[in-house]
Design a protein around this motif. Sequence first.
Motif, PDB file in Angstrom:
ATOM      1  N   ASP A 289       1.316  -0.992  -0.134  1.00 45.28           N
ATOM      2  CA  ASP A 289      -0.131   0.029  -0.057  1.00 45.28           C
ATOM      3  C   ASP A 289       0.912   1.039  -0.348  1.00 45.28           C
ATOM      4  O   ASP A 289       1.946   1.511   0.415  1.00 45.28           O
ATOM      5  N   GLY A 290       0.327   2.063  -0.914  1.00 50.04           N
ATOM      6  CA  GLY A 290       0.930   3.748  -0.665  1.00 50.04           C
ATOM      7  C   GLY A 290       2.360   3.990  -1.227  1.00 50.04           C
ATOM      8  O   GLY A 290       3.003   4.321  -0.924  1.00 50.04           O
ATOM      9  N   VAL A 291       2.206   3.264  -2.527  1.00 51.38           N
ATOM     10  CA  VAL A 291       4.196   2.651  -2.765  1.00 51.38           C
ATOM     11  C   VAL A 291       3.994   4.830  -3.975  1.00 51.38           C
ATOM     12  O   VAL A 291       2.730   5.092  -4.371  1.00 51.38           O
ATOM     13  N   LYS A 292       4.700   4.787  -4.468  1.00 52.68           N
ATOM     14  CA  LYS A 292       5.329   6.160  -4.627  1.00 52.68           C
ATOM     15  C   LYS A 292       6.622   6.034  -5.456  1.00 52.68           C
ATOM     16  O   LYS A 292       7.596   5.436  -5.471  1.00 52.68           O
ATOM     17  N   LEU A 293       6.081   6.594  -6.853  1.00 51.61           N
ATOM     18  CA  LEU A 293       7.234   6.593  -8.265  1.00 51.61           C
ATOM     19  C   LEU A 293       7.256   7.883  -8.543  1.00 51.61           C
ATOM     20  O   LEU A 293       6.840   8.956  -8.552  1.00 51.61           O
ATOM     21  N   ILE A 294       8.801   8.018  -8.710  1.00 53.55           N
ATOM     22  CA  ILE A 294       9.064   9.190  -8.548  1.00 53.55           C
ATOM     23  C   ILE A 294      10.278   9.423 -10.116  1.00 53.55           C
ATOM     24  O   ILE A 294      11.029   8.232  -9.523  1.00 53.55           O
ATOM     25  N   VAL A 295       9.771   9.977 -10.596  1.00 55.14           N
ATOM     26  CA  VAL A 295      11.182  10.412 -12.359  1.00 55.14           C
ATOM     27  C   VAL A 295      11.705  11.314 -12.349  1.00 55.14           C
ATOM     28  O   VAL A 295      10.690  12.767 -12.350  1.00 55.14           O
ATOM     29  N   ASP A 296      12.992  11.373 -12.534  1.00 56.77           N
ATOM     30  CA  ASP A 296      14.060  12.599 -12.399  1.00 56.77           C
ATOM     31  C   ASP A 296      14.199  12.466 -14.074  1.00 56.77           C
ATOM     32  O   ASP A 296      14.972  11.726 -14.681  1.00 56.77           O
ATOM     33  N   TYR A 297      13.822  13.322 -14.858  1.00 54.23           N
ATOM     34  CA  TYR A 297      13.360  13.686 -16.239  1.00 54.23           C
ATOM     35  C   TYR A 297      14.710  14.117 -16.349  1.00 54.23           C
ATOM     36  O   TYR A 297      15.138  14.626 -15.862  1.00 54.23           O
ATOM     37  N   PRO A 298      15.452  13.590 -17.130  1.00 60.86           N
ATOM     38  CA  PRO A 298      16.331  14.767 -18.049  1.00 60.86           C
ATOM     39  C   PRO A 298      16.305  16.411 -18.689  1.00 60.86           C
ATOM     40  O   PRO A 298      14.920  16.280 -18.641  1.00 60.86           O
ATOM     41  N   GLU A 299      16.987  17.454 -18.375  1.00 58.31           N
ATOM     42  CA  GLU A 299      16.786  18.647 -18.149  1.00 58.31           C
ATOM     43  C   GLU A 299      15.943  18.547 -19.934  1.00 58.31           C
ATOM     44  O   GLU A 299      15.445  19.527 -20.203  1.00 58.31           O
ATOM     45  N   SER A 300      16.217  17.875 -20.885  1.00 57.99           N
ATOM     46  CA  SER A 300      15.848  18.149 -22.107  1.00 57.99           C
ATOM     47  C   SER A 300      14.556  17.178 -22.527  1.00 57.99           C
ATOM     48  O   SER A 300      13.601  17.728 -23.599  1.00 57.99           O
ATOM     49  N   PHE A 301      14.156  16.646 -21.730  1.00 56.28           N
ATOM     50  CA  PHE A 301      12.395  15.850 -21.659  1.00 56.28           C
ATOM     51  C   PHE A 301      11.849  17.418 -21.796  1.00 56.28           C
ATOM     52  O   PHE A 301      11.476  18.412 -19.985  1.00 56.28           O
ATOM     53  N   SER A 302      10.418  17.352 -22.379  1.00 55.28           N
ATOM     54  CA  SER A 302       9.379  18.107 -21.808  1.00 55.28           C
ATOM     55  C   SER A 302       7.978  17.433 -21.963  1.00 55.28           C
ATOM     56  O   SER A 302       7.178  16.457 -23.016  1.00 55.28           O
ATOM     57  N   PHE A 303       7.798  16.996 -20.530  1.00 46.87           N
ATOM     58  CA  PHE A 303       6.528  16.098 -20.377  1.00 46.87           C
ATOM     59  C   PHE A 303       5.245  16.922 -20.973  1.00 46.87           C
ATOM     60  O   PHE A 303       4.772  18.040 -20.741  1.00 46.87           O
ATOM     61  N   SER A 304       4.135  15.793 -21.859  1.00 49.09           N
ATOM     62  CA  SER A 304       3.476  15.756 -22.178  1.00 49.09           C
ATOM     63  C   SER A 304       1.913  15.910 -21.398  1.00 49.09           C
ATOM     64  O   SER A 304       0.380  16.544 -21.238  1.00 49.09           O
ATOM     65  N   LYS A 305       2.424  13.740 -21.684  1.00 46.27           N
ATOM     66  CA  LYS A 305       0.915  13.500 -20.499  1.00 46.27           C
ATOM     67  C   LYS A 305       1.771  12.444 -20.542  1.00 46.27           C
ATOM     68  O   LYS A 305       2.727  12.200 -20.236  1.00 46.27           O
TER      69      LYS A 305
END
Length: 693
Positions: A289-305
């Motif tokens: 229960d209560g698992v958290k995922l954190i993603v560290d993107y490269p600086e060149s990445f642009s999140f869309s969805k």
Amino acid sequence: MPKSKLADNEKFKRIPVRKQKVKVEDEEIREEEVKEENSEIQGIEPEEKPRELYEDADESKPSAISNKKVKILREEVLDAIYKPENSEEKPRDMKKIEKGSNKHRKLYISLGILFVLAVASASGFFVFSRKNNQFNERITLLPSAPTSVAAGDELTITIAIKNNEKIAIKNSELTFTPPDGFTFKSSTPAPSNEFNNAWEIGTLNNSSGSTVTIVGRLVGNQEEEKSFNFTLGYRPANFNYDFQKNSSLKVRISSSVLKITPEIPLRIFAGMPTDIPVTIENTGTDKLDGVKLIVDYPESFSFSKSDPKPSEKENTWQIASIPAKSKVKIIITGSVSGSPGDTPEFKFRAGKEGNKEFEVQAQANGIGTIVKAGMGLIASITNPSKGLNADWGETLNYMFSYKNDSESDMQDAVITVEFMQKNSASQDVAILDLDNRSGVSAGKLDGRTVTWTKSDILGLAMVKAGEGGDILLRVPLKSGPEIKIQEDKNFVVTTNSRVSVSGIADIEGKSFETQAPSLQTKINTKLNVEPEARYYNEEQIPVGSGPIPPQVGKTTVYQLSWTLTNPTNEATQIVIISALPDGVTWVGKQSVTAGQAITYNAETREVTWRINRVPPGTGSLFASLEAKFEVSITPSATDLGKIMILLNQTVTTARDEFTLQDLRIEKAILTTDLNNDVAGQGKGLVAEAAPGS
């Protein structure tokens, strides 16, 4: 007769006896003083002493009582020494000799008492501490558990308690202090408190023992050591004092039941939408229960969805629960900028929130390589307005340009265009006439989507590196809108186009899709003004006067009107203007249903009607707006046999508040022909005046 030596000896033999008695009594006095001292320390009043022992003492001062008694005993000793029985000579008054040193003797006695107390206390503490250590050495408290465990996995701790002392211990209680990240699950026996950290062991006889087993779940960072602390409190059967035995246990987190598997594409096309799937797996036997995922993107990445959406910002997902032996998949979509050869790195961390900070239970990294962009697609509208706005009845010329910008050949390209048509409430409406589209290849129509494949355009079967093509499609708008509800306004056509490739020549199993920027076209309102000339109204009742057809030398009055409709968007700053031709006279009679009164400028001969605002739905959902005014003509001989002009061209200007476009509508002249007047049609030619009229 002098006394014999034997008598003298017998006299002095009695002195030690007296001295011994004094010492005993003195010791008793000291003991009483010590007891009184202890009673005062403990807040207990000393028992009352017999009054005959200290008649002259101050009863409110126990020290004075003790000093008085000591003084009496001391005098008795001195009398025994210096005043023997049957002695005739008068002894010296020793009181006078002692009087000068009385203060010193009191001090010595007090110091002696304090010294005896100090020695007794130190001896007791030494003996008691030694006994305490001896008991703890004979009581064993031994916790045991696996030296390492997977984060999030179940952990069993066994605590063995053994009494190796010759006597029993009672009131035994085991207490437990777990580290951060430990979650209690169960224990044998059950805990004795609501916090699940204490167990009543009770009495343990000689050579007997007890065992407590604790089961829980431990989470934390990998390679982190967690400390468990245990305390056994007990009391030996023949003691009135509690003892403690302490012990600790360390467990290292070596791995995790959580497993992260990212799927970073080996080749990433710069600027193109890229999917980054990541799977979080629970390899354990219990749900997490209560698992958290954190993603560290490269600086060149642009999140869309992403699917599912992030719970925090754009890089954090909170997963309520992952069943045992199950997986959760998250697909992150975005684009990466950079030059070919760049290697952006994505970092993934999964775990749980601890009491102080986020505890990482699993980590994974993924690296991709940026390659030259793949298939590109550009959509445009080549109309003069660039397709930002369009009028009803206009034809939009769409151009879809595709090009392979990569170094690899693209196989089986498919171009798809979706024409979304919405009103102000985002409801589907009919704006485009897709059935009458045209082009070199009109593609296949499915609802409101047009698709081109290699069967429609051969060049899509294989698009070589650096090559491409254009697709031209003409799509007409309907002649006008269907206004059924008030939301039928502010119409918009949104065009979404994309190209997909099912195969890349040198990359096995790779396919991708490129989305072209959307095109949005707003549809201008179809504002309309209809000029009309009448002699009769619709009920064929005259609204004019004078002869009809008009006659030379006779005056005929006509009623002219402007009818205004506005179907879809709010219009403002409406100005309707026209000019009277020579030979036409402004009568002056006029009326309007909205806006300002009609004005006539005699110098310019202009007739003007101004309206500040006209709402959408005017003429469909609401009544049309109308202005009426009268003009007259008196034909001359030169007008004989002619149709006379009553009103020159009508020009209407306005502002569309939705599209922010300036509108201009031009309408033809009005004549005596009276095209819309059924009763007056065909009576526009000027005739000779009737004889005698």
